[in-house]
Design an enzyme around this catalytic site. Sequence first.
Site, PDB file in Angstrom:
ATOM      1  N   ASN A  13       0.879  -1.172   0.000  1.00 41.59           N
ATOM      2  CA  ASN A  13       0.000   0.000   0.000  1.00 41.59           C
ATOM      3  C   ASN A  13       0.916   1.221   0.000  1.00 41.59           C
ATOM      4  O   ASN A  13       1.506   1.548   1.021  1.00 41.59           O
ATOM      5  CB  ASN A  13      -0.895  -0.023   1.249  1.00 41.59           C
ATOM      6  CG  ASN A  13      -1.676   1.268   1.434  1.00 41.59           C
ATOM      7  OD1 ASN A  13      -1.789   2.077   0.497  1.00 41.59           O
ATOM      8  ND2 ASN A  13      -2.206   1.483   2.625  1.00 41.59           N
ATOM      9  N   TRP A  14       1.009   1.843  -1.156  1.00 47.35           N
ATOM     10  CA  TRP A  14       1.950   2.968  -1.276  1.00 47.35           C
ATOM     11  C   TRP A  14       1.443   4.245  -0.628  1.00 47.35           C
ATOM     12  O   TRP A  14       2.191   5.193  -0.452  1.00 47.35           O
ATOM     13  CB  TRP A  14       2.252   3.222  -2.751  1.00 47.35           C
ATOM     14  CG  TRP A  14       3.335   2.334  -3.290  1.00 47.35           C
ATOM     15  CD1 TRP A  14       3.940   1.302  -2.635  1.00 47.35           C
ATOM     16  CD2 TRP A  14       3.935   2.409  -4.582  1.00 47.35           C
ATOM     17  NE1 TRP A  14       4.887   0.740  -3.447  1.00 47.35           N
ATOM     18  CE2 TRP A  14       4.902   1.382  -4.640  1.00 47.35           C
ATOM     19  CE3 TRP A  14       3.738   3.229  -5.704  1.00 47.35           C
ATOM     20  CZ2 TRP A  14       5.688   1.176  -5.778  1.00 47.35           C
ATOM     21  CZ3 TRP A  14       4.509   3.025  -6.831  1.00 47.35           C
ATOM     22  CH2 TRP A  14       5.476   2.007  -6.866  1.00 47.35           C
ATOM     23  N   LYS A  15       0.148   4.324  -0.348  1.00 46.84           N
ATOM     24  CA  LYS A  15      -0.443   5.555   0.201  1.00 46.84           C
ATOM     25  C   LYS A  15      -0.157   6.729  -0.753  1.00 46.84           C
ATOM     26  O   LYS A  15      -0.142   6.522  -1.953  1.00 46.84           O
ATOM     27  CB  LYS A  15       0.077   5.797   1.619  1.00 46.84           C
ATOM     28  CG  LYS A  15      -0.026   4.535   2.475  1.00 46.84           C
ATOM     29  CD  LYS A  15       0.233   4.753   3.917  1.00 46.84           C
ATOM     30  CE  LYS A  15       0.041   3.422   4.647  1.00 46.84           C
ATOM     31  NZ  LYS A  15       0.077   3.546   6.084  1.00 46.84           N
ATOM     32  N   HIS A  99      -9.476   1.747   4.453  1.00 47.97           N
ATOM     33  CA  HIS A  99      -8.227   1.906   5.209  1.00 47.97           C
ATOM     34  C   HIS A  99      -8.462   2.912   6.338  1.00 47.97           C
ATOM     35  O   HIS A  99      -9.216   3.872   6.173  1.00 47.97           O
ATOM     36  CB  HIS A  99      -7.106   2.389   4.283  1.00 47.97           C
ATOM     37  CG  HIS A  99      -5.763   2.322   4.938  1.00 47.97           C
ATOM     38  ND1 HIS A  99      -5.332   3.269   5.822  1.00 47.97           N
ATOM     39  CD2 HIS A  99      -4.778   1.400   4.858  1.00 47.97           C
ATOM     40  CE1 HIS A  99      -4.132   2.929   6.271  1.00 47.97           C
ATOM     41  NE2 HIS A  99      -3.766   1.803   5.697  1.00 47.97           N
ATOM     42  N   GLU A 101      -6.778   5.261   7.395  1.00 46.62           N
ATOM     43  CA  GLU A 101      -6.465   6.661   7.051  1.00 46.62           C
ATOM     44  C   GLU A 101      -7.623   7.303   6.295  1.00 46.62           C
ATOM     45  O   GLU A 101      -7.844   8.507   6.388  1.00 46.62           O
ATOM     46  CB  GLU A 101      -5.161   6.705   6.234  1.00 46.62           C
ATOM     47  CG  GLU A 101      -3.954   6.415   7.131  1.00 46.62           C
ATOM     48  CD  GLU A 101      -2.759   5.825   6.404  1.00 46.62           C
ATOM     49  OE1 GLU A 101      -2.703   5.874   5.159  1.00 46.62           O
ATOM     50  OE2 GLU A 101      -1.871   5.307   7.106  1.00 46.62           O
ATOM     51  N   GLU A 170      -5.769  -4.404  10.399  1.00 43.95           N
ATOM     52  CA  GLU A 170      -4.722  -3.419  10.624  1.00 43.95           C
ATOM     53  C   GLU A 170      -5.001  -2.633  11.905  1.00 43.95           C
ATOM     54  O   GLU A 170      -5.756  -1.646  11.881  1.00 43.95           O
ATOM     55  CB  GLU A 170      -4.665  -2.443   9.445  1.00 43.95           C
ATOM     56  CG  GLU A 170      -4.339  -3.097   8.134  1.00 43.95           C
ATOM     57  CD  GLU A 170      -3.682  -2.120   7.172  1.00 43.95           C
ATOM     58  OE1 GLU A 170      -2.597  -2.437   6.694  1.00 43.95           O
ATOM     59  OE2 GLU A 170      -4.233  -1.041   6.940  1.00 43.95           O
ATOM     60  N   GLY A 176       2.361   2.427  10.584  1.00 48.51           N
ATOM     61  CA  GLY A 176       3.353   3.484  10.368  1.00 48.51           C
ATOM     62  C   GLY A 176       4.038   3.931  11.652  1.00 48.51           C
ATOM     63  O   GLY A 176       4.720   4.949  11.682  1.00 48.51           O
ATOM     64  N   SER A 216       3.156  -2.023  10.220  1.00 55.05           N
ATOM     65  CA  SER A 216       4.606  -2.144  10.426  1.00 55.05           C
ATOM     66  C   SER A 216       5.137  -3.550  10.131  1.00 55.05           C
ATOM     67  O   SER A 216       6.068  -4.013  10.784  1.00 55.05           O
ATOM     68  CB  SER A 216       4.991  -1.705  11.846  1.00 55.05           C
ATOM     69  OG  SER A 216       4.607  -0.350  12.047  1.00 55.05           O
ATOM     70  N   GLY A 237       2.813  -1.100   4.176  1.00 59.30           N
ATOM     71  CA  GLY A 237       2.961   0.310   3.812  1.00 59.30           C
ATOM     72  C   GLY A 237       4.415   0.658   3.579  1.00 59.30           C
ATOM     73  O   GLY A 237       4.964   0.446   2.491  1.00 59.30           O
ATOM     74  N   GLY A 238       5.065   1.159   4.620  1.00 62.41           N
ATOM     75  CA  GLY A 238       6.438   1.654   4.510  1.00 62.41           C
ATOM     76  C   GLY A 238       7.405   0.713   3.816  1.00 62.41           C
ATOM     77  O   GLY A 238       8.175   1.123   2.945  1.00 62.41           O
TER      78      GLY A 238
HETATM   79  P1  PGA Z   1       2.756   0.345   7.504  1.00 64.11           P
HETATM   80  O1  PGA Z   1       1.333   0.606   6.828  1.00 64.11           O
HETATM   81  O2  PGA Z   1       3.247  -0.990   6.989  1.00 64.11           O
HETATM   82  O3  PGA Z   1       3.623   1.482   7.057  1.00 64.11           O
HETATM   83  O4  PGA Z   1       2.534   0.318   8.981  1.00 64.11           O
HETATM   84  C1  PGA Z   1       0.412  -0.432   6.661  1.00 64.11           C
HETATM   85  C2  PGA Z   1      -0.864   0.111   6.067  1.00 64.11           C
HETATM   86  O5  PGA Z   1      -1.280   1.218   6.427  1.00 64.11           O
HETATM   87  O6  PGA Z   1      -1.490  -0.547   5.224  1.00 64.11           O
END
Ligand code: PGA
Length: 249
Positions: A13-15, A99, A101, A170, A176, A216, A237-238
């Site tokens: 997930n690149w956001k 998600h 966010e 999640e 993050g 994470s 994500g990251g």
């Molecule tokens: P993260 O993000 O791996 O950077 O914690 C995961 C996500 O939000 O899907």
Amino acid sequence: MNRKYRKTVIAGNWKMNKTPTETKAFMTEFKTIMPRGRWCDVALCVPAVCIPAAVRTMRETRIGIGAENCNANASGAYTGEIAANMLLDAGCKYVILGHSERRAMGETDADVNAKVLAALNAGLTPIMCCGESLEQRQSGITTEWITMQIKLGLAGVPEDKIRKVIIAYEPIWAIGTGKTATAEQAAEVCTFIRTTVRHLYGARIARSITIQYGGSMKPANAAELLAQPDIDGGLIGGAALKPDQFVDI
Ligand code: PGA
């Protein structure tokens, strides 16, 4: 994971990261270092403007490209929005929905549900996210909260389409932050999610649904998380922003 009954899916997930030019560079590098084995499905969900570059560069590979959101309507006066069938036509296979966010920007369970139905109708695989906040976990209402998100998010999804849905657990406090849920904490909730799906759709379907953990996840903790019987993949994500790290997972 349990590869006898269900798919293992590792999705990035690149956001709101990377331009189309950077997307092309990432995909070109990723293609050359990607493992040849076929033990899991791999997806990269990218910002809408990066989809054409991602699809073009990954053509003739087995990496699926996805989006990070879609609108619940098929078409019409929704300035700035993107419909599920547009994503499909652009070459997407997946779409992340609900998600945390986006929920923080005001998306409700009813919105997520409408989007899940729209994605399924268009022929996309929705990755429907759920997860509790730290406050909810500390108040002891994690399972109640997750039950509500799953029941409302999947409302009206027919039996013949539910197998296509991927559920991503999640915990918001782990996204993050570098704070991963322990394998035990993650496994407990993922098992609970499968039980909830069993109550809604029966044992056969519950057994075949892919449930991911996200928050994470990185090369150092992926193996332990993925060794849990009810964790069938990751939403990353990251660590999905660097080709070598994503490959390591
Ligand atoms: P993260 O993000 O791996 O950077 O914690 C995961 C996500 O939000 O899907």
